[in-house]
Each structure stands twice: as C-alpha cells, then as structure tokens.
Design a protein around this motif. Sequence first.
Motif: not given
Length: 158
Positions: A2, A57-58, A60-62, A65, A95
């Motif tokens: 991470v 999934a990554l 969506d997390r990014w 930011s 996105w």
Amino acid sequence: MVLDLPDSHARGRPSYSAARAVGALIPAPAPVSYDKEINKTVENAHEGWLTASELAALVDRWLPSAIGSRHAVDDLIGLLRASPLDEQLALGLPWIRALAVPQSGPVVRDVYLLVDWLRSLHESGRLDGQARRQYDVIVDSLAAAGSVSARELQQADE
C-alpha cells in the motif's frame, strides 16, 4: 503493498509533484518520446496489460485522491485504452466523469488524451444508455468550460 498518497494540499492547493504522483499510481503503457514506432509500442504493450476490471477495486479506492488532477485523467485513460471497449464504457466513463467533472470544483481542462479517447468511444458506435449519459455529461461540461475539441464532439451528434 500500500502506497501512502502524497500530501498534496500544502498551502491550500495541490503541488504539481503531488498531483503527478497521484496520477502515476495507475499502471498505463507509456512509451518514450524517442521511440520511432510509438503507436506500435503502445499497441504491443496493451496485449496482456492489466485491464480496468482487474484493477477496479483499487481504482475505486484511488479516485477520491485523484479528483481534479489532469495527470490522473491522462494516466487513467492510458489504462482504459488497454482495456476492452465494454470496460471502457462501463467503468471508464464513470471514473473519468468523477475525475474530470467533479461534483464540486472546476472541470479539469488541458487534458491531453481525454478528447481523443472520447472520440474513439463515439466512433465505436457503442454509446447507449448509461454510457451515453456519462459521455454527454463529460463532453458537455468540457465544452461549457471552453474546450473547442469537445464542442466538435457535440456537433458530431447534431
């Protein structure tokens, strides 16, 4: 592994380096400028490259930011171009809308790859339903922000 995102809000606005670093977290084929066959290099890199669905999934997390970063938009488009068209439409458009047309803040301008990518989606003939609505919001927002190229995309539908 991470990675911690850089603190991009020193003195109230993102620094160039921090904005660029956030975008660079997305894996996308990136040729070097002295490559004599850039298009072929990128096309070859797309074969076997990670796809949008594999990284969903990554991403969506990014996304939170990266909102408002033109570099993040370009880097995400690099990943999307390496993905099947269905993924570009279903995942990519929402996105890109989140990044380039944020709910609060200005529309991201001066993005190198965005209009060409949107044009390729339009030319695919596959824009319908939700994908068409996402596409229209992005194009209309860019045109309203002064993008001549986005206005040309609007005119293609008139």
